[in-house]
Design a protein around this motif. Structure first.
Motif, PDB file in Angstrom:
ATOM      1  N   UNK A 166      -5.638   6.651   0.995  1.00  0.00           N
ATOM      2  CA  UNK A 166      -4.194   6.433   0.952  1.00  0.00           C
ATOM      3  C   UNK A 166      -3.700   6.267   2.383  1.00  0.00           C
ATOM      4  N   UNK A 167      -2.735   5.383   2.563  1.00  0.00           N
ATOM      5  CA  UNK A 167      -2.178   5.149   3.895  1.00  0.00           C
ATOM      6  C   UNK A 167      -1.018   6.098   4.177  1.00  0.00           C
ATOM      7  N   UNK A 168      -1.092   7.296   3.625  1.00  0.00           N
ATOM      8  CA  UNK A 168      -0.064   8.317   3.806  1.00  0.00           C
ATOM      9  C   UNK A 168      -0.740   9.659   4.010  1.00  0.00           C
ATOM     10  N   UNK A 169      -0.096  10.544   4.778  1.00  0.00           N
ATOM     11  CA  UNK A 169      -0.555  11.928   4.830  1.00  0.00           C
ATOM     12  C   UNK A 169      -0.269  12.582   3.482  1.00  0.00           C
ATOM     13  N   UNK A 269      10.412   3.595   9.667  1.00  0.00           N
ATOM     14  CA  UNK A 269      10.601   2.938   8.374  1.00  0.00           C
ATOM     15  C   UNK A 269      10.252   1.454   8.432  1.00  0.00           C
ATOM     16  N   UNK A 270      10.513   0.805   9.575  1.00  0.00           N
ATOM     17  CA  UNK A 270      10.311  -0.643   9.644  1.00  0.00           C
ATOM     18  C   UNK A 270       8.844  -1.061   9.594  1.00  0.00           C
ATOM     19  N   UNK A 271       7.902  -0.123   9.748  1.00  0.00           N
ATOM     20  CA  UNK A 271       6.502  -0.526   9.877  1.00  0.00           C
ATOM     21  C   UNK A 271       5.938  -1.165   8.611  1.00  0.00           C
ATOM     22  N   UNK A 272       6.365  -0.748   7.436  1.00  0.00           N
ATOM     23  CA  UNK A 272       5.834  -1.344   6.216  1.00  0.00           C
ATOM     24  C   UNK A 272       4.386  -0.949   5.972  1.00  0.00           C
ATOM     25  N   UNK A 273       3.706  -1.693   5.106  1.00  0.00           N
ATOM     26  CA  UNK A 273       2.345  -1.362   4.679  1.00  0.00           C
ATOM     27  C   UNK A 273       1.299  -2.041   5.552  1.00  0.00           C
ATOM     28  N   UNK A 274       0.314  -1.258   5.997  1.00  0.00           N
ATOM     29  CA  UNK A 274      -0.805  -1.835   6.736  1.00  0.00           C
ATOM     30  C   UNK A 274      -1.642  -2.779   5.883  1.00  0.00           C
ATOM     31  N   UNK A 275      -1.588  -2.621   4.532  1.00  0.00           N
ATOM     32  CA  UNK A 275      -2.355  -3.518   3.665  1.00  0.00           C
ATOM     33  C   UNK A 275      -1.871  -4.950   3.801  1.00  0.00           C
ATOM     34  N   UNK A 280      -3.251 -10.522   5.212  1.00  0.00           N
ATOM     35  CA  UNK A 280      -2.994 -11.676   6.074  1.00  0.00           C
ATOM     36  C   UNK A 280      -4.222 -11.977   6.935  1.00  0.00           C
ATOM     37  N   UNK A 281      -4.912 -10.925   7.388  1.00  0.00           N
ATOM     38  CA  UNK A 281      -6.117 -11.138   8.201  1.00  0.00           C
ATOM     39  C   UNK A 281      -7.231 -11.781   7.376  1.00  0.00           C
ATOM     40  N   UNK A 282      -7.340 -11.409   6.102  1.00  0.00           N
ATOM     41  CA  UNK A 282      -8.325 -12.058   5.229  1.00  0.00           C
ATOM     42  C   UNK A 282      -8.043 -13.558   5.142  1.00  0.00           C
ATOM     43  N   UNK A 283      -6.773 -13.890   5.081  1.00  0.00           N
ATOM     44  CA  UNK A 283      -6.377 -15.294   4.991  1.00  0.00           C
ATOM     45  C   UNK A 283      -6.546 -16.021   6.317  1.00  0.00           C
TER      46      UNK A 283
END
Length: 344
Positions: A166-169, A269-275, A280-283
């Motif tokens: 999970x990308x959260x603590x 809050x502005x960071x959003x999801x690292x996924x 985008x990197x896959x693309x």
């Protein structure tokens, strides 16, 4: 499996409002022994599964929820179907109180269809529950706005959440039944053989290794992951802090189990999801020539993963642009620019 020797830090004698503020900064799992032992829900769960179910029904507001209905014979392992084209369970919308009764009925029937309430929002479905069962999440002093913790409840039979990240603590509190967590640091991603990015059970990629009987011929690097793993077992009233991006395999060891967890992130809050970056990197990057990808690695280290003061140390503030301190206005401008570029 191989013997796991890595020990996990344990903190005794803390209460829901005295959790040490340094645990998140440690970037290591921490067991909080007995931290929620005085929750009313934990006390009732010690009496019987029916007592805690009646208590949950008392707070339930009647909203429908998505419930996992496991196929007969899966023995609590909610996973993919054999051909990886679907899952070995169905997701149905129903009342939570009805699902609780079905969970109780199936608790001692492992070969029958099972039911699992996963990641159900307490605030939206059990308003008032936290008035008698809550803890103070140890947040960092950031100086910028962050989201409040997201509090979820998980209710089921002898089941498991297959190894995922999970990308959260996360602070996971054991309310009813015993839980076993097998924890892996982010350095072990490549040794856990994750499945597809989509579709996924629960929204995150999961390990394809069957932890009960690992096939080391098919998954030889799993031995390396086990050597770096930590295993903790929680009794009702215990909790464990899991840092973001640490992988965890969670087993409900009792016929009936309840867990409450707190997810949070101290990023702006502005960071959003690292996924979104990964997709985008896959693309945009994965299929570039190797020498070009190597260059992008260095560029990401310079701008993103390294000392972020270096790219601007030689620039006056007015010329730093998006490389400088991010704020709400800059984040909106950057997001608009990205959307515009992606739509071309």
């Amino acid at each position: 499996m191989a013997e796991i020797k890595t020990e996990t830090r344990v903190i005794y004698d803390c209460s829901p409002d005295t959790i040490p503020a340094d645990i998140a900064g440690s970037c290591e799992p921490v067991v909080l022994k007995g931290v929620v032992k005085n929750w009313k829900a934990v006390s009732l769960a010690a009496q019987s599964p029916l007592a805690i179910v009646d208590y949950l029904k008392h707070w339930y507001n009647g909203k429908l929820s998505l419930i996992n209905r496991g196929h007969a014979g899966i023995k609590g392992r909610y996973f993919y179907s054999e051909d990886l084209k679907g899952f070995n369970y169905d997701t149905v919308k129903m009342r939570v109180d009805e699902a609780l009764d079905l969970i109780l009925d199936s608790a001692n029937q492992p070969d029958e269809p099972s039911y699992y309430i996963s990641s159900n929002s307490i605030d939206s479905h059990f308003p008032g529950f936290r008035s008698e069962n809550d803890l103070q999440v140890p947040r960092a002093e950031t100086g910028y706005p962050t989201y409040p913790p997201d509090v979820k409840i998980w209710i089921g039979t002898r089941s498991l959440a297959t190894c995922h990240y999970d990308a959260l603590d996360n602070i996971a509190c054991c309310v009813a039944g015993r839980r076993r967590f097998t924890l892996f640091p982010p350095s072990q991603f490549e040794n856990l053989y994750f499945g597809p990015l989509e579709p996924t059970p629960g929204g995150q990629a999961i390990s394809m290794v069957n932890f009960d009987s690992p096939d080391f011929n098919r998954f030889p690097r799993f031995r390396t992951a086990l050597a770096a793993a930590q295993v903790v077992e929680l009794e009702p009233g215990d909790a464990v802090y899991i840092p973001s991006m640490w992988m965890h395999h969670v087993e409900g060891l009792s016929p009936f189990n309840v867990l409450v967890n707190y997810w949070w992130n101290d990023a702006p809050i502005y960071t959003g999801s690292g996924m979104n970056v990964l997709y985008h990197a896959l693309l945009s990057l994965r299929d570039k020539p190797e020498h070009e990808k190597e260059g992008w690695k260095h560029l990401f280290d310079y701008y993103i993963f390294g000392d972020t003061s270096k790219p601007i140390e030689h620039l006056p503030e007015h010329a730093q642009g998006v490389l400088g301190v991010m704020d709400d206005m800059k984040s909106r401008q950057l997001r608009a620019m990205l959307i515009n570029k992606l739509n071309r």
